[in-house]
Scaffold this active site. Structure first.
Site, PDB file in Angstrom:
ATOM      1  N   ASP A  11     -21.767  -4.343 -34.284  1.00 22.06           N
ATOM      2  CA  ASP A  11     -20.636  -3.572 -34.471  1.00 22.06           C
ATOM      3  C   ASP A  11     -19.328  -4.407 -34.302  1.00 22.06           C
ATOM      4  O   ASP A  11     -18.183  -4.079 -34.798  1.00 22.06           O
ATOM      5  CB  ASP A  11     -20.417  -2.273 -33.505  1.00 22.06           C
ATOM      6  CG  ASP A  11     -21.270  -1.406 -33.468  1.00 22.06           C
ATOM      7  OD1 ASP A  11     -21.894  -1.022 -34.545  1.00 22.06           O
ATOM      8  OD2 ASP A  11     -21.625  -0.651 -32.665  1.00 22.06           O
ATOM      9  N   CYS A  65      -4.999   1.368   6.639  1.00 18.85           N
ATOM     10  CA  CYS A  65      -5.698   0.431   6.998  1.00 18.85           C
ATOM     11  C   CYS A  65      -5.387  -0.179   8.380  1.00 18.85           C
ATOM     12  O   CYS A  65      -4.076  -0.058   8.905  1.00 18.85           O
ATOM     13  CB  CYS A  65      -5.738  -0.591   5.943  1.00 18.85           C
ATOM     14  SG  CYS A  65      -4.106  -1.410   5.860  1.00 18.85           S
ATOM     15  N   GLU A  80       1.415   3.657   2.152  1.00 21.28           N
ATOM     16  CA  GLU A  80       2.045   3.984   3.263  1.00 21.28           C
ATOM     17  C   GLU A  80       3.445   3.158   3.532  1.00 21.28           C
ATOM     18  O   GLU A  80       4.613   3.557   3.516  1.00 21.28           O
ATOM     19  CB  GLU A  80       1.273   4.051   4.634  1.00 21.28           C
ATOM     20  CG  GLU A  80       0.055   4.892   4.716  1.00 21.28           C
ATOM     21  CD  GLU A  80      -1.207   4.116   4.034  1.00 21.28           C
ATOM     22  OE1 GLU A  80      -2.326   4.221   4.819  1.00 21.28           O
ATOM     23  OE2 GLU A  80      -1.110   3.202   3.068  1.00 21.28           O
ATOM     24  N   GLY A 133     -25.656  -0.095 -26.362  1.00 25.42           N
ATOM     25  CA  GLY A 133     -26.772   0.289 -27.603  1.00 25.42           C
ATOM     26  C   GLY A 133     -27.890   0.951 -26.824  1.00 25.42           C
ATOM     27  O   GLY A 133     -28.033   0.963 -25.297  1.00 25.42           O
ATOM     28  N   HIS A 171       0.828  -1.072  -0.013  1.00 24.62           N
ATOM     29  CA  HIS A 171      -0.295  -0.051   0.075  1.00 24.62           C
ATOM     30  C   HIS A 171       0.850   1.203  -0.076  1.00 24.62           C
ATOM     31  O   HIS A 171       1.902   1.277   0.083  1.00 24.62           O
ATOM     32  CB  HIS A 171      -0.886   0.080   1.165  1.00 24.62           C
ATOM     33  CG  HIS A 171      -1.897  -1.054   1.075  1.00 24.62           C
ATOM     34  ND1 HIS A 171      -2.837  -1.065   2.123  1.00 24.62           N
ATOM     35  CD2 HIS A 171      -2.192  -2.028   0.334  1.00 24.62           C
ATOM     36  CE1 HIS A 171      -3.781  -2.103   1.591  1.00 24.62           C
ATOM     37  NE2 HIS A 171      -3.270  -2.805   0.555  1.00 24.62           N
ATOM     38  N   GLU A 230     -20.442   0.833 -22.395  1.00 28.74           N
ATOM     39  CA  GLU A 230     -20.628   1.217 -23.703  1.00 28.74           C
ATOM     40  C   GLU A 230     -21.550   0.231 -24.519  1.00 28.74           C
ATOM     41  O   GLU A 230     -21.047  -0.699 -24.870  1.00 28.74           O
ATOM     42  CB  GLU A 230     -19.191   1.011 -24.354  1.00 28.74           C
ATOM     43  CG  GLU A 230     -18.400   2.050 -23.798  1.00 28.74           C
ATOM     44  CD  GLU A 230     -17.048   2.481 -24.441  1.00 28.74           C
ATOM     45  OE1 GLU A 230     -17.097   2.409 -25.894  1.00 28.74           O
ATOM     46  OE2 GLU A 230     -15.914   2.634 -24.146  1.00 28.74           O
ATOM     47  N   LEU A 236     -29.964  -1.444 -24.162  1.00 30.51           N
ATOM     48  CA  LEU A 236     -29.522  -1.636 -22.804  1.00 30.51           C
ATOM     49  C   LEU A 236     -29.142  -0.220 -22.067  1.00 30.51           C
ATOM     50  O   LEU A 236     -29.528  -0.467 -20.888  1.00 30.51           O
ATOM     51  CB  LEU A 236     -28.075  -2.368 -22.831  1.00 30.51           C
ATOM     52  CG  LEU A 236     -27.308  -2.723 -21.477  1.00 30.51           C
ATOM     53  CD1 LEU A 236     -28.288  -3.403 -20.680  1.00 30.51           C
ATOM     54  CD2 LEU A 236     -26.083  -3.396 -21.724  1.00 30.51           C
ATOM     55  N   LEU A 245     -13.712  -3.489 -27.625  1.00 36.10           N
ATOM     56  CA  LEU A 245     -13.856  -3.083 -26.370  1.00 36.10           C
ATOM     57  C   LEU A 245     -12.921  -3.294 -25.207  1.00 36.10           C
ATOM     58  O   LEU A 245     -13.027  -3.817 -24.229  1.00 36.10           O
ATOM     59  CB  LEU A 245     -15.383  -3.683 -26.058  1.00 36.10           C
ATOM     60  CG  LEU A 245     -16.454  -3.248 -26.433  1.00 36.10           C
ATOM     61  CD1 LEU A 245     -17.843  -4.171 -26.001  1.00 36.10           C
ATOM     62  CD2 LEU A 245     -16.811  -1.767 -26.135  1.00 36.10           C
TER      63      LEU A 245
END
Length: 373
Positions: free
Chosen positions: A214, A89, A63, A307, A61, A305, A310, A218
């Site tokens: 298409d 944490c 720190e 159509g 992390h 992303e 949806l 993606l």
């Protein structure tokens, strides 16, 4: 536990926290499912001793990275101040508690932007630091730190990810011509910016309609990133082609469906997909249940992303947290809208949104909007 924010920030406090926030932003693409955190350790005389940001899940992390940096540079951190963009944490996960490391190092003060929303921490880190005699001040850079981790906060507080819907459209709200042509409505700068938003997400969400029309990849392109976000596909009837381009990128693919077909399921599993059956009304996927499943998969930010079908379903169900809209200076006329929305009879029925930001990208405009709830 109530944590009171310290309001008397010095110019040095503000400067060092700005540096910590910049470090946290460097972790934008790598920490999922963990939050993006930066840390700066500064001596009592104002000398920067160590810098660090959170690494990939399971690694150090912020720190710890800053303490290691100080050690590598030969700096003694006893009596120093640690500026950190999230509460250290207090629990043992894949790494040890950061608050224990700060106590052991002998820092005198911790300045944190915001309390960790994780129920396993949620003020316990601050309490352990204070119990060890360390001064703790909270609230500097809270808004910026929260924005950097907006999905992490959403998941910790509501058990589901932050859903961001991306669209590229004309001034008259069309994402494609009636014949489906959409490449390219926006310019190169806007398209590259969209890949940055993909890269920061845990997963990209689309629908079967987009895949069939298409055949998109993606994936993240043109952006330096060590990981590809998972691909999530809403495919109620398991119509995903086995030869689709989406299979060309090595990554986790999760298909949410609503009907059962053993042969199709086995074929998709053979391609490497994980299948989740969540039937809802009308033999469609239960979208609310899908978001809950995403939360269980530790997705913080999901980048949609898709159509108009949806998109409309997600908006109508109230599941969209943010609209990322690229607006091109074009008038297309009749075409394909970004979302299939219901016909209203009164303006009072319209969903209200607020603009968060607007940014010029080449000839295009990027708008960020969030619902008024």
């Amino acid at each position: 536990m109530s944590i009171m924010a310290c309001m008397n920030w010095s110019a040095l406090d503000t400067s060092h926290m700005a540096q910590a926030l910049a470090l946290a932003e460097q972790a934008l693409f790598i920490t999922t499912p963990n939050p993006r955190v930066g840390c700066v350790i500064v001596s009592a005389t104002g000398q920067v001793l160590g810098l660090g940001h959170t690494q990939a899940a399971g690694q150090a992390h912020a720190e710890i990275m800053a303490l290691r940096d100080a050690q590598a540079l030969g700096h003694e951190v006893k009596g120093a101040t640690a500026y950190v963009t999230l509460e250290p944490c207090a629990h043992q996960g894949r790494t040890g508690p950061c608050c224990d490391a700060l106590v052991a190092a002998g820092v005198a003060r911790v300045v944190a932007s915001v309390q960790d929303p994780n129920p396993q921490v949620a003020g316990l880190g601050f309490a352990k630091l204070r119990a060890a005699g360390i001064q703790v001040d909270v609230g500097l850079g809270e808004q910026e730190a929260t924005e950097l981790n907006i999905g992490f906060f959403k998941r910790m507080q509501q058990a589901r990810p932050w859903l961001r819907m991306k669209t590229a459209q004309s001034l008259d709200g069309q994402t494609a011509l009636l014949n489906g042509q959409s490449q390219w409505i926006t310019g190169e700068e806007a398209r590259l910016d969209g890949h940055h938003w993909r890269a920061r997400a845990c997963a990209v969400l689309t629908g079967i309609g987009t895949v069939l029309q298409d055949n998109p990849l993606l994936n993240v392109r043109g952006v330096s990133t060590p990981r590809q976000p998972h691909l999530l596909l809403v495919d109620s009837r398991l119509q995903t082609p086995l030869h689709a381009r989406l299979w060309d990128t090595p990554r986790t693919v999760v298909i949410y469906h609503a009907t059962r077909d053993t042969a199709l399921e086995e074929a998709l599993k053979a391609k490497g997909a994980e299948l989740v059956c969540l039937p809802g009304a009308g033999e469609k996927v239960d979208l609310a249940a899908m978001l809950q499943d995403m939360g269980q998969r530790a997705y913080n930010e999901v980048h949609a992303e898709a159509g108009h079908k949806l998109n409309g379903s997600l908006l109508n169900a109230g599941l969209v947290d943010e609209l990322l809209m690229y607006l091109a200076p074009l008038l297309i006329g009749p075409g394909q809208p970004f979302a299939a929305l219901p016909t209203l009879v009164q303006l009072e029925q319209a969903a209200s949104w607020r603009f968060v930001s607007h940014t010029a990208l080449g000839c295009d405009l990027r708008l960020l909007a969030r619902p008024l709830r």
